[in-house]
Design an enzyme around this catalytic site. Structure first.
Site, PDB file in Angstrom:
ATOM      1  N   ASP A 146      82.664  20.089  40.455  1.00 29.71           N
ATOM      2  CA  ASP A 146      81.363  20.662  40.180  1.00 29.71           C
ATOM      3  C   ASP A 146      81.439  21.668  39.019  1.00 29.71           C
ATOM      4  O   ASP A 146      81.874  21.314  37.936  1.00 29.71           O
ATOM      5  CB  ASP A 146      80.812  21.289  41.470  1.00 29.71           C
ATOM      6  CG  ASP A 146      79.371  21.693  41.385  1.00 29.71           C
ATOM      7  OD1 ASP A 146      78.493  20.815  41.434  1.00 29.71           O
ATOM      8  OD2 ASP A 146      79.111  22.905  41.268  1.00 29.71           O
ATOM      9  N   TYR A 173      74.783  29.617  35.504  1.00 25.50           N
ATOM     10  CA  TYR A 173      73.750  28.709  35.010  1.00 25.50           C
ATOM     11  C   TYR A 173      72.905  29.357  33.918  1.00 25.50           C
ATOM     12  O   TYR A 173      72.392  28.662  33.031  1.00 25.50           O
ATOM     13  CB  TYR A 173      72.846  28.279  36.163  1.00 25.50           C
ATOM     14  CG  TYR A 173      73.525  27.399  37.176  1.00 25.50           C
ATOM     15  CD1 TYR A 173      73.521  26.014  37.042  1.00 25.50           C
ATOM     16  CD2 TYR A 173      74.179  27.943  38.280  1.00 25.50           C
ATOM     17  CE1 TYR A 173      74.131  25.197  37.971  1.00 25.50           C
ATOM     18  CE2 TYR A 173      74.801  27.135  39.212  1.00 25.50           C
ATOM     19  CZ  TYR A 173      74.776  25.769  39.058  1.00 25.50           C
ATOM     20  OH  TYR A 173      75.399  24.958  39.971  1.00 25.50           O
ATOM     21  N   HIS A 233      78.470  13.870  46.690  1.00 20.98           N
ATOM     22  CA  HIS A 233      78.922  14.861  45.709  1.00 20.98           C
ATOM     23  C   HIS A 233      80.130  15.663  46.181  1.00 20.98           C
ATOM     24  O   HIS A 233      80.869  16.203  45.373  1.00 20.98           O
ATOM     25  CB  HIS A 233      77.766  15.824  45.404  1.00 20.98           C
ATOM     26  CG  HIS A 233      78.083  16.857  44.380  1.00 20.98           C
ATOM     27  ND1 HIS A 233      78.321  16.551  43.055  1.00 20.98           N
ATOM     28  CD2 HIS A 233      78.233  18.218  44.473  1.00 20.98           C
ATOM     29  CE1 HIS A 233      78.575  17.657  42.376  1.00 20.98           C
ATOM     30  NE2 HIS A 233      78.538  18.681  43.209  1.00 20.98           N
TER      31      HIS A 233
END
Length: 433
Positions: free
Chosen positions: A246, A354, A410
Site C-alpha cells: 500500500d 496524502y 487488497h
C-alpha cells in the site's frame, strides 16, 4: 488504503524537458542527450563555431597572437522572456489540476459525510466522536512477533518505533506498512521469516509510537525516503530486502529509484509507483473512482473528523468488512490498528501523507531496475488489474516477477499469508544458498 513531494524528478510538458542553458554564444547549436535513464533530459548547448574572416579583415600572420573580440552574454531579461511561456503553461496546468483535485475533494467530502452521518444515526450511542482507547490490546505485545525498540534517525532526529526478530539469522528484511495499518500488519511475515532473516517492521513517521510532526510539510516523500535510509543504516546494514504494501509500496518504489544501492531485492504488494499510477489513471478514469478517498484527504481537519465519527466506524468497515476487508480479523486485532488512531492527533500524520501526493504533478516516467516480486489481488477494490501490466512496461527486462492471486483482495499480507510466503521463499532462495 494507498497510493509526492519535492522529489528529484523532472516535470515535463512532453516526453522530454527542454533545458536552455544560458549564457548562449552566437552560432549554431546542437542537441545532446543525458544518458541517465531517470531523467532523459535534452539540453541545448552552443556548438563550436569555425573562425571566419569578414570582408576587408586582414588575416593575422602565422605565429602572431590573435585577439578574439568579446562576445556578450544573452541578457537575463531575454532569457526570462524566452522561458516565460513555458513557465506560464506549467502554472496554468498546475492550477487546472488543483481545481480538479479540490472539486473532487468537495464531492468526496459530501459522500463520506453522508456515510459518516448514517453510521451515527444507526448507532447513536457511539456519538459523533471516536472513543479514546486507554490501553493497547495484548496482541501488540505478543513476544513471538519480536522485540520492540526505537531508532533515532540521523537525518531528521525523529524517533521511530520498530519490532525486530531474528537478528544474526541472515540478511535484513525491512517491512513498510500502509494505511490504515501499522507494524502489526506484518505479524504473519515476522513469524515466517525470522528463522533466516533479521526481520524488522517499522511504524512509519506519524504512526503508532513513532514521532508524528504536526506540519504537513514533514510528510513529503523525500523526507520519508530519508527515514527508510536511516533505518537501514541505523540498524547496521548496507542493504536490505524491502517488503512493502500500500503506502509502503509507494515509498519502496521511489526508494529503489533514488537509493538503489541499499535495496538488494523488493517484494511489493498492492501498490504502484506514483508516476505509473498518474499515467494509468489519465487513460483509465475508473481508477480515480477506486481511489476517491485520496481527494477527501486533501482537505484540512475534515477527514480526521469523518473517520473518527461513530467510534471510527469508517475505519472499522475498511479493515473488517465481510467481503472487502481482512478475513478472520479478530476484535482484538482490529483494536491493534485502532488504538493509536484513537489517541489525540493519531490520524493527522497518516493523512498528511496524502496531502502531499499532488505536489509534484505531473511526474516524469522512470525506469525500474531493482529485482522485484510483485503480488496483486485479483479482487483489489482500490487498484485495477491493468496497473500490473503498466508497472511491467517500466521495468528493465527480466527484473520483475509478477503474480495475480485469484480471489485475493487488497490485504494480501494478512488475508493470504501462505501464498505470499511461498512466492517470497522461491524469489529469495538464491540469497540464502
Amino acid at each position: 488504503m494507498p497510493t509526492t513531494s519535492t522529489l528529484p524528478s523532472f516535470l515535463a510538458c512532453g516526453p522530454h524537458l527542454l533545458c536552455i542553458c544560458p549564457p548562449l554564444t552566437p552560432g549554431a547549436a546542437h542537441l545532446t542527450q543525458d544518458p541517465s535513464p531517470s531523467s532523459r533530459t535534452l539540453a541545448l548547448f552552443p556548438a563550436p563555431v569555425a573562425p571566419r574572416c569578414l570582408p576587408g579583415t586582414q588575416v593575422p600572420p602565422a605565429g602572431s597572437e590573435a585577439v578574439a573580440p568579446e562576445r556578450g552574454d544573452m541578457p537575463e531579461l531575454v532569457v526570462t522572456a524566452l522561458l516565460a511561456p513555458s513557465r506560464l503553461s506549467l502554472k496554468l496546468l498546475r492550477a487546472f489540476m488543483w481545481s480538479l483535485v479540490f472539486s473532487a475533494a468537495l464531492v468526496a467530502a459530501a459522500v463520506y459525510g453522508c456515510i459518516a452521518l448514517t453510521h451515527v444515526l444507526c448507532r447513536p450511542r457511539r456519538g459523533c466522536c471516536g472513543r479514546r482507547r486507554s490501553a493497547p490490546p495484548a496482541c501488540l505485545s505478543d513476544p513471538s512477533l519480536g522485540d520492540h525498540g526505537f531508532l533515532n534517525l540521523e537525518s531528521s532526529g525523529l524517533r521511530l518505533h520498530y519490532v525486530s526478530a531474528g537478528r544474526g539469522n541472515g540478511p535484513l528484511m525491512l517491512f513498510l506498512h500502509g494505511f490504515p495499518e501499522n507494524w502489526f500488519s506484518w505479524r504473519f511475515q515476522l513469524r515466517e521469516f525470522q528463522s533466516r532473516f533479521h526481520v524488522v517492521a517499522v511504524d512509519l513517521r506519524g504512526y503508532g509510537p513513532s514521532d508524528a510532526p504536526g506540519d504537513v510539510d514533514y510528510y513529503k516523500t523525500d523526507l520519508l525516503l530519508a527515514d527508510i535510509k536511516d533505518v537501514i543504516l541505523g540498524l547496521g546494514y548496507s542493504k536490505c530486502v524491502l517488503v512493502a504494501h500500500d503506502w509502503g509500496a509507494l515509498l519502496a518504489w521511489n526508494f529503489s529509484i533514488y537509493y538503489p544501492s541499499l535495496v538488494e531485492r523488493m517484494v511489493v504488494v498492492g501498490g504502484a509507483p506514483m508516476s505509473v499510477y498518474q499515467d494509468y489513471s489519465m487513460r483509465h478514469p475508473g481508477q480515480f473512482f477506486r481511489s476517491n478517498y485520496m481527494f477527501l484527504f486533501q482537505l484540512p481537519w475534515l477527514p480526521e473528523k469523518l473517520l473518527s465519527m461513530s467510534d471510527f466506524q469508517i475505519l472499522k468497515t475498511t479493515l473488517a468488512h465481510r467481503k472487502t476487508g481482512i478475513p478472520r480479523l479478530t476484535p482484538n486485532e482490529l483494536e491493534a490498528f485502532l488504538y493509536h488512531f484513537s489517541q489525540p492527533g493519531g490520524l493527522t500524520g497518516p493523512i498528511n501523507y496524502y496531502r502531499n501526493l499532488f505536489r509534484n504533478f505531473p511526474l516524469e516516467p522512470q525506469e525500474l531496475a531493482t529485482p522485484t516480486l510483485l503480488l496483486w489481488g485479483e479482487k483489489d477494490i482500490y487498484f485495477e488489474l491493468g496497473l500490473v501490466e503498466a508497472i511491467g512496461s517500466r521495468f528493465v527486462p527480466g527484473r520483475l516477477e509478477a503474480h495475480i492471486l485469484p480471489g485475493a483482495g487488497h490485504w494480501i499480507p494478512q488475508s493470504h499469508p501462505q501464498e505470499m510466503h511461498q512466492y517470497m521463499w522461491a524469489f529469495l532462495q538464491d540469497l540464502l544458498d
